[in-house]
Design a protein around this motif. Sequence first.
Motif, PDB file in Angstrom:
ATOM      1  N   ARG A 177       8.985   2.885  -9.965  1.00  0.00           N
ATOM      2  CA  ARG A 177       9.130   1.866  -9.055  1.00  0.00           C
ATOM      3  C   ARG A 177       7.795   1.062  -8.741  1.00  0.00           C
ATOM      4  O   ARG A 177       7.000   1.628  -8.729  1.00  0.00           O
ATOM      5  CB  ARG A 177       9.844   2.146  -7.772  1.00  0.00           C
ATOM      6  CG  ARG A 177       9.002   3.096  -6.926  1.00  0.00           C
ATOM      7  CD  ARG A 177       8.849   3.296  -5.286  1.00  0.00           C
ATOM      8  NE  ARG A 177       9.871   2.804  -4.605  1.00  0.00           N
ATOM      9  CZ  ARG A 177       9.471   1.742  -3.764  1.00  0.00           C
ATOM     10  NH1 ARG A 177       8.310   1.077  -3.840  1.00  0.00           N
ATOM     11  NH2 ARG A 177      10.457   1.195  -3.148  1.00  0.00           N
ATOM     12  N   PRO A 178       7.849  -0.169  -9.165  1.00  0.00           N
ATOM     13  CA  PRO A 178       6.902  -1.107  -8.648  1.00  0.00           C
ATOM     14  C   PRO A 178       6.654  -1.046  -7.155  1.00  0.00           C
ATOM     15  O   PRO A 178       7.323  -0.835  -6.606  1.00  0.00           O
ATOM     16  CB  PRO A 178       7.271  -2.306  -9.227  1.00  0.00           C
ATOM     17  CG  PRO A 178       8.459  -2.302 -10.080  1.00  0.00           C
ATOM     18  CD  PRO A 178       9.122  -1.032  -9.632  1.00  0.00           C
ATOM     19  N   ASP A 179       5.104  -1.239  -6.976  1.00  0.00           N
ATOM     20  CA  ASP A 179       4.770  -1.072  -5.393  1.00  0.00           C
ATOM     21  C   ASP A 179       5.592  -2.057  -4.767  1.00  0.00           C
ATOM     22  O   ASP A 179       5.991  -1.760  -3.501  1.00  0.00           O
ATOM     23  CB  ASP A 179       3.471  -1.258  -5.521  1.00  0.00           C
ATOM     24  CG  ASP A 179       2.452   0.066  -5.711  1.00  0.00           C
ATOM     25  OD1 ASP A 179       3.276   1.154  -5.839  1.00  0.00           O
ATOM     26  OD2 ASP A 179       1.276   0.127  -5.999  1.00  0.00           O
ATOM     27  N   GLY A 180       6.008  -3.118  -5.341  1.00  0.00           N
ATOM     28  CA  GLY A 180       6.414  -4.269  -4.590  1.00  0.00           C
ATOM     29  C   GLY A 180       8.016  -4.229  -4.455  1.00  0.00           C
ATOM     30  O   GLY A 180       8.729  -5.074  -3.885  1.00  0.00           O
ATOM     31  N   ASP A 227       7.817   0.656   6.249  1.00  0.00           N
ATOM     32  CA  ASP A 227       7.684   1.198   4.924  1.00  0.00           C
ATOM     33  C   ASP A 227       8.842   1.905   4.402  1.00  0.00           C
ATOM     34  O   ASP A 227       9.184   1.784   3.303  1.00  0.00           O
ATOM     35  CB  ASP A 227       6.445   2.237   4.666  1.00  0.00           C
ATOM     36  CG  ASP A 227       5.103   1.767   4.761  1.00  0.00           C
ATOM     37  OD1 ASP A 227       4.962   0.426   4.737  1.00  0.00           O
ATOM     38  OD2 ASP A 227       4.290   2.387   5.303  1.00  0.00           O
ATOM     39  N   GLY A 267       8.314  -3.669  -1.100  1.00  0.00           N
ATOM     40  CA  GLY A 267       7.643  -2.284  -1.218  1.00  0.00           C
ATOM     41  C   GLY A 267       8.588  -1.368  -0.494  1.00  0.00           C
ATOM     42  O   GLY A 267       8.218  -0.142  -0.500  1.00  0.00           O
ATOM     43  N   ARG A 312       7.677   4.774  -1.808  1.00  0.00           N
ATOM     44  CA  ARG A 312       6.458   4.765  -2.319  1.00  0.00           C
ATOM     45  C   ARG A 312       5.638   6.156  -2.194  1.00  0.00           C
ATOM     46  O   ARG A 312       5.900   6.479  -0.619  1.00  0.00           O
ATOM     47  CB  ARG A 312       5.607   3.373  -1.876  1.00  0.00           C
ATOM     48  CG  ARG A 312       6.041   2.162  -2.467  1.00  0.00           C
ATOM     49  CD  ARG A 312       5.016   1.093  -2.012  1.00  0.00           C
ATOM     50  NE  ARG A 312       5.370   0.674  -0.383  1.00  0.00           N
ATOM     51  CZ  ARG A 312       4.558   0.924   0.322  1.00  0.00           C
ATOM     52  NH1 ARG A 312       3.274   1.538   0.181  1.00  0.00           N
ATOM     53  NH2 ARG A 312       4.737   0.463   1.764  1.00  0.00           N
ATOM     54  N   ALA A 357       3.835   5.536   1.390  1.00  0.00           N
ATOM     55  CA  ALA A 357       4.543   5.221   2.610  1.00  0.00           C
ATOM     56  C   ALA A 357       4.378   5.883   3.502  1.00  0.00           C
ATOM     57  O   ALA A 357       4.918   7.075   3.513  1.00  0.00           O
ATOM     58  CB  ALA A 357       6.019   4.783   2.180  1.00  0.00           C
TER      59      ALA A 357
END
Length: 313
Positions: free
Chosen positions: A283-286, A194, A215, A127, A130
């Motif tokens: 990429r989705p945050d989760g 992260d 994530g 992310r 991150a």
Amino acid sequence: MTPLVVGTSAIKRATTPELVFAVVRDALIAHAHDRTTVPPPLHLQFPDADGDCHVKAGWVTDTPGFAVKIATGFYRNPAAGLPTNHGLVCAVSARTGEINAILDDQGLLTAWRTAAAGALATHAMARPGAATLAVFGTGEQARLQVEWLARLRPIDTVLVHGRSKDKTRSLCEAFDALGHHARPALADEAAAADMIITTTPAPTPVLQARHVRAGAHVTGIGTDMPHKNELPPALFARAALIATDDHRQCLDHGDFGHAVRAGVTTDTSDTPVGLLLERPVERPDGAITVADLTGVGALDAALAAAVLRELAS
């Protein structure tokens, strides 16, 4: 003609992290687009000495030279005051077959290209926000992965998980000196960071999949031979995106291959890392993302050629 022999001092003078990043990125992209020739690695194990050796070769299409590399890891060496890793790279003409040079790098170029590949993959797949990084392992590659990733993105905190308390403490002190606020961590705490990078020769997984949080991104770089396995198959079952540096190698002896054989993912579920370096990763945050890097011979060829060009300029 006697080949040129290049030692570590000359290699260090001719090579910068910026050069290594650029060469490794371009070579991974070329490999993702099938613009390379990379035969299967040769592996040797020396159980009585707790050592291993792999021989890799590679060529980037339409370049004037290829490379054959020997890289060793003997894990009791530090107790005798010796480096864990050694090696050399043989640069060969792809037009005449002549040996152009022997880069007696003592494993240095392997260490740098591995650090660059890990940092590039982690930066691309993690992310954007991150900033907490966990590293499993306390050797040279653990240090390099943190230092090289820090060249690409800010790192607020580094969690270090290692078997030796003294080595873990020493590595944390080195990271603190660079401003990374490092501290030792248990495996479950480190796995909840992260970003996670594993840098060990472990024969069994060093973390548990359930401890990896939604994530997170995980990069495994230590599973470069069939008897090694850093990442648990269950982690790949949770991953929304799996990247490999070499599909065939990672199936044969990477953590991805262990997951496929365990039946938790398919042998077509991976994406070449090089493609992810060409464009922003969606990429989705989760989402959990995983990169399995086993080391590609074409990177060694490209980096050896770049070093020789710098020395000749």
